[in-house]
Design a protein around this motif. Structure first.
Motif, PDB file in Angstrom:
ATOM      1  N   VAL A 137      39.307  34.568  39.512  1.00 48.06           N
ATOM      2  CA  VAL A 137      39.405  35.707  40.430  1.00 48.06           C
ATOM      3  C   VAL A 137      39.463  37.013  39.641  1.00 48.06           C
ATOM      4  CG1 VAL A 137      40.851  36.836  42.160  1.00 48.06           C
ATOM      5  CG2 VAL A 137      40.452  34.371  42.284  1.00 48.06           C
ATOM      6  N   ALA A 138      40.244  37.024  38.553  1.00 52.55           N
ATOM      7  CA  ALA A 138      40.329  38.224  37.721  1.00 52.55           C
ATOM      8  C   ALA A 138      38.993  38.539  37.067  1.00 52.55           C
ATOM      9  CB  ALA A 138      41.415  38.043  36.660  1.00 52.55           C
ATOM     10  N   CYS A 139      38.270  37.506  36.660  1.00 49.96           N
ATOM     11  CA  CYS A 139      36.953  37.687  36.043  1.00 49.96           C
ATOM     12  C   CYS A 139      35.938  38.281  37.017  1.00 49.96           C
ATOM     13  CB  CYS A 139      36.412  36.350  35.551  1.00 49.96           C
ATOM     14  SG  CYS A 139      37.084  35.762  33.981  1.00 49.96           S
ATOM     15  N   ASP A 140      35.973  37.804  38.253  1.00 47.41           N
ATOM     16  CA  ASP A 140      34.944  38.168  39.232  1.00 47.41           C
ATOM     17  C   ASP A 140      35.322  39.350  40.109  1.00 47.41           C
ATOM     18  OD1 ASP A 140      33.658  35.992  38.190  1.00 47.41           O
ATOM     19  OD2 ASP A 140      33.806  34.741  39.981  1.00 47.41           O
ATOM     20  N   ARG A 141      36.636  39.533  40.384  1.00 44.68           N
ATOM     21  CA  ARG A 141      37.052  40.564  41.334  1.00 44.68           C
ATOM     22  C   ARG A 141      38.220  41.413  40.831  1.00 44.68           C
ATOM     23  NH1 ARG A 141      35.028  39.234  46.565  1.00 44.68           N
ATOM     24  NH2 ARG A 141      33.185  37.922  46.194  1.00 44.68           N
ATOM     25  N   GLY A 142      38.468  41.399  39.541  1.00 41.01           N
ATOM     26  CA  GLY A 142      39.616  42.117  39.004  1.00 41.01           C
ATOM     27  C   GLY A 142      39.641  43.579  39.384  1.00 41.01           C
ATOM     28  N   GLU A 143      38.488  44.242  39.312  1.00 44.29           N
ATOM     29  CA  GLU A 143      38.415  45.658  39.648  1.00 44.29           C
ATOM     30  C   GLU A 143      38.336  45.860  41.159  1.00 44.29           C
ATOM     31  OE1 GLU A 143      35.046  47.029  37.459  1.00 44.29           O
ATOM     32  OE2 GLU A 143      35.871  46.323  35.552  1.00 44.29           O
ATOM     33  N   GLU A 144      37.536  45.059  41.825  1.00 42.33           N
ATOM     34  CA  GLU A 144      37.348  45.222  43.268  1.00 42.33           C
ATOM     35  C   GLU A 144      38.641  44.995  44.040  1.00 42.33           C
ATOM     36  OE1 GLU A 144      34.109  42.956  44.807  1.00 42.33           O
ATOM     37  OE2 GLU A 144      32.741  43.580  43.218  1.00 42.33           O
ATOM     38  N   MET A 145      39.447  44.040  43.599  1.00 38.79           N
ATOM     39  CA  MET A 145      40.713  43.761  44.269  1.00 38.79           C
ATOM     40  C   MET A 145      41.866  44.591  43.710  1.00 38.79           C
ATOM     41  SD  MET A 145      40.326  39.597  44.736  1.00 38.79           S
ATOM     42  CE  MET A 145      41.982  39.381  45.392  1.00 38.79           C
ATOM     43  N   ASN A 146      41.557  45.468  42.758  1.00 43.19           N
ATOM     44  CA  ASN A 146      42.570  46.333  42.163  1.00 43.19           C
ATOM     45  C   ASN A 146      43.737  45.527  41.596  1.00 43.19           C
ATOM     46  OD1 ASN A 146      43.356  48.985  41.453  1.00 43.19           O
ATOM     47  ND2 ASN A 146      44.802  49.065  43.157  1.00 43.19           N
ATOM     48  N   ILE A 147      43.410  44.476  40.842  1.00 46.98           N
ATOM     49  CA  ILE A 147      44.425  43.584  40.301  1.00 46.98           C
ATOM     50  C   ILE A 147      45.136  44.267  39.133  1.00 46.98           C
ATOM     51  CG2 ILE A 147      44.848  41.386  39.142  1.00 46.98           C
ATOM     52  CD1 ILE A 147      42.450  40.267  40.741  1.00 46.98           C
ATOM     53  N   ARG A 148      46.428  44.454  39.289  1.00 46.49           N
ATOM     54  CA  ARG A 148      47.232  45.101  38.252  1.00 46.49           C
ATOM     55  C   ARG A 148      47.369  44.187  37.035  1.00 46.49           C
ATOM     56  NH1 ARG A 148      52.452  47.635  37.655  1.00 46.49           N
ATOM     57  NH2 ARG A 148      52.716  47.861  35.392  1.00 46.49           N
ATOM     58  N   ALA A 149      47.635  42.897  37.268  1.00 45.95           N
ATOM     59  CA  ALA A 149      47.818  41.985  36.138  1.00 45.95           C
ATOM     60  C   ALA A 149      47.494  40.555  36.539  1.00 45.95           C
ATOM     61  CB  ALA A 149      49.244  42.068  35.596  1.00 45.95           C
ATOM     62  N   LEU A 150      46.956  39.823  35.583  1.00 46.93           N
ATOM     63  CA  LEU A 150      46.756  38.377  35.669  1.00 46.93           C
ATOM     64  C   LEU A 150      47.900  37.707  34.944  1.00 46.93           C
ATOM     65  CD1 LEU A 150      45.217  35.625  35.855  1.00 46.93           C
ATOM     66  CD2 LEU A 150      43.937  36.368  33.815  1.00 46.93           C
ATOM     67  N   LEU A 151      48.591  36.785  35.618  1.00 52.92           N
ATOM     68  CA  LEU A 151      49.688  36.019  35.024  1.00 52.92           C
ATOM     69  C   LEU A 151      49.254  34.558  34.979  1.00 52.92           C
ATOM     70  CD1 LEU A 151      52.665  37.603  37.041  1.00 52.92           C
ATOM     71  CD2 LEU A 151      51.572  38.448  34.950  1.00 52.92           C
ATOM     72  N   ALA A 193      39.805  34.099  48.076  1.00 54.51           N
ATOM     73  CA  ALA A 193      40.929  34.865  47.519  1.00 54.51           C
ATOM     74  C   ALA A 193      40.879  36.318  47.983  1.00 54.51           C
ATOM     75  CB  ALA A 193      40.904  34.793  45.996  1.00 54.51           C
ATOM     76  N   ALA A 194      39.689  36.911  47.970  1.00 56.98           N
ATOM     77  CA  ALA A 194      39.546  38.284  48.443  1.00 56.98           C
ATOM     78  C   ALA A 194      39.852  38.386  49.936  1.00 56.98           C
ATOM     79  CB  ALA A 194      38.135  38.787  48.155  1.00 56.98           C
ATOM     80  N   ASP A 195      39.414  37.379  50.696  1.00 56.13           N
ATOM     81  CA  ASP A 195      39.681  37.366  52.143  1.00 56.13           C
ATOM     82  C   ASP A 195      41.176  37.225  52.426  1.00 56.13           C
ATOM     83  OD1 ASP A 195      36.950  37.567  52.579  1.00 56.13           O
ATOM     84  OD2 ASP A 195      36.675  35.426  52.985  1.00 56.13           O
ATOM     85  N   VAL A 196      41.861  36.427  51.612  1.00 55.07           N
ATOM     86  CA  VAL A 196      43.309  36.272  51.770  1.00 55.07           C
ATOM     87  C   VAL A 196      44.004  37.607  51.586  1.00 55.07           C
ATOM     88  CG1 VAL A 196      45.380  35.311  50.694  1.00 55.07           C
ATOM     89  CG2 VAL A 196      43.443  33.814  51.196  1.00 55.07           C
ATOM     90  N   LEU A 197      43.626  38.339  50.550  1.00 53.76           N
ATOM     91  CA  LEU A 197      44.259  39.637  50.312  1.00 53.76           C
ATOM     92  C   LEU A 197      44.019  40.573  51.504  1.00 53.76           C
ATOM     93  CD1 LEU A 197      45.795  41.636  48.574  1.00 53.76           C
ATOM     94  CD2 LEU A 197      43.649  42.177  47.401  1.00 53.76           C
TER      95      LEU A 197
END
Length: 270
Positions: A142-156, A109-113
Motif C-alpha cells: 500500500v505504501a509503495c502504490d498509494r503512499g502519496e495519494e493516501m497521504n501516509i505519514r509513516a509505514l510501520l 485499502a484506499a476504499d477503507v480509508l
C-alpha cells in the motif's frame, strides 16, 4: 494530487457526517461492511466523540482476520491508549494479494480509508499503515502504490517486506522491525550479511544519506533489546530499522514506541 484533494474534502465534511450513531455501529467483533468486503474498528479510550484522531490501518497476518488486531495487546493496546483510531481490514480468504503492484487489495485499502473518513473525524496529517508478517508485506505494498495519494505519514512494518523494487510512491517515513532469527519470513540480509538489508528498497527510493546513524539500543521490556539505525532522506523523509535477536513476532511495545515518537509523546509502556 486529485486523490488528496478529494480526501481532504471528505475529511472536512467528516465531523458533520460522523455524528450519526448509525455510522458507529461496527466496532470490535462487528465489522464495518464495505461492498462485499469489511474491516474492524477499535476506538481509542476516552475519545470525546468529536476530536479528529490519528489513524492506524493495520493488516492482519496470514489466516487471520481483522478481528484479531483490534483485540491484540501489542496492537490495539498501543493505539487505544494514545488517542489513535485502529482500523483492521479483512483479507479475502484470510490473506492478501500483495506480490504485484495495484492489486484489488490495494484499492480496497484506499476504499477503507475513504469509508473511515465518512464515519469518523480523522487527523489527515497522521495516517499510518502497519501490518505483521503477510500483513506487513501488504502494508509495504500500500505504501509503495498509494503512499502519496493516501497521504501516509509513516509505514510501520513488522517482519515482512516487499522483495522487489517496484515502488511507484512512498510514505513520508518508514519504520520497520525484524528478528534476526525469523524462520517464517527470513531476515533479508544484505550483501555480506549486512543487517540493514530490510530497508534497502526505501533507502534507495527515498534518497537516503549513507551511512546510517550510529546503532542505538532500546527496549520496552527487559527480555528483548532492539538495535536501531536511522537514515535522513530527501525531502525530510526518514527511514529507521529496529533489529532484534528473536524470531517472527510483534515485539512488546514496538508499535507503542513508534506512535509515541511520531506523535511527539514521551515514550511509555504499554
Amino acid at each position: 494530487m486529485k486523490y488528496i484533494i478529494c480526501l481532504m474534502a471528505l475529511i472536512w465534511a467528516a465531523p458533520a457526517v460522523a455524528m450519526g450513531p448509525s455510522k458507529r455501529e461496527c466496532v470490535l467483533d462487528v465489522p464495518c461492511e464495505l461492498g462485499d468486503r469489511s474491516y474492524h474498528v477499535k476506538e481509542p479510550d476516552d475519545w470525546d466523540g468529536t476530536s479528529p484522531m490519528p489513524v492506524v490501518i493495520h493488516f492482519h497476518g496470514w489466516q487471520r482476520t481483522g478481528a484479531l488486531p483490534v483485540k491484540h495487546q501489542r496492537i490495539s493496546g498501543a493505539t487505544r491508549r494514545r488517542g489513535v483510531l485502529l482500523i483492521a481490514p479483512n483479507g479475502q480468504r484470510k490473506t492478501w494479494d500483495m506480490w504485484s503492484p495495484e492489486t484489488d487489495d490495494v484499492q480496497f485499502a484506499a476504499d477503507v480509508l475513504e469509508d473511515v473518513i465518512k464515519r469518523y473525524p480523522i487527523d489527515p496529517d497522521n495516517i499510518f499503515v502497519s501490518g505483521y508478517s503477510y500483513g506487513s508485506i501488504m502494508a509495504w505494498r500500500v505504501a509503495c502504490d498509494r503512499g502519496e495519494e493516501m497521504n501516509i505519514r509513516a509505514l510501520l512494518g513488522i517482519s515482512g517486506i516487499v522483495g522487489s523494487n517496484d515502488c511507484a510512491q512512498a510514505p513520508q517515513e518508514v519504520r520497520h522491525v525484524h528478528g534476526l532469527k525469523d524462520n517464517v519470513l527470513d531476515f533479508p540480509f544484505g550483501p555480506g550479511g549486512d543487517e540493514t538489508g530490510p530497508v534497502a528498497l526505501w533507502r534507495s527510493k527515498m534518497g537516503c544519506e549513507e551511512p546510517a546513524s550510529t546503532p542505538a539500543e532500546w527496549s520496552a521490556v527487559e527480555i528483548l533489546t532492539l538495535t536501531r539505525r536511522t537514515w535522513d532522506c530527501a525531502g525530510d523523509q526518514k527511514v529507521s530499522l529496529d533489529v532484534h535477536p528473536g524470531g517472527h513476532f510483534i515485539p512488546h511495545g514496538w508499535i507503542a514506541r513508534q506512535l509515541d515518537e511520531l506523535l511527539d509523546r514521551p515514550p511509555v509502556y504499554p
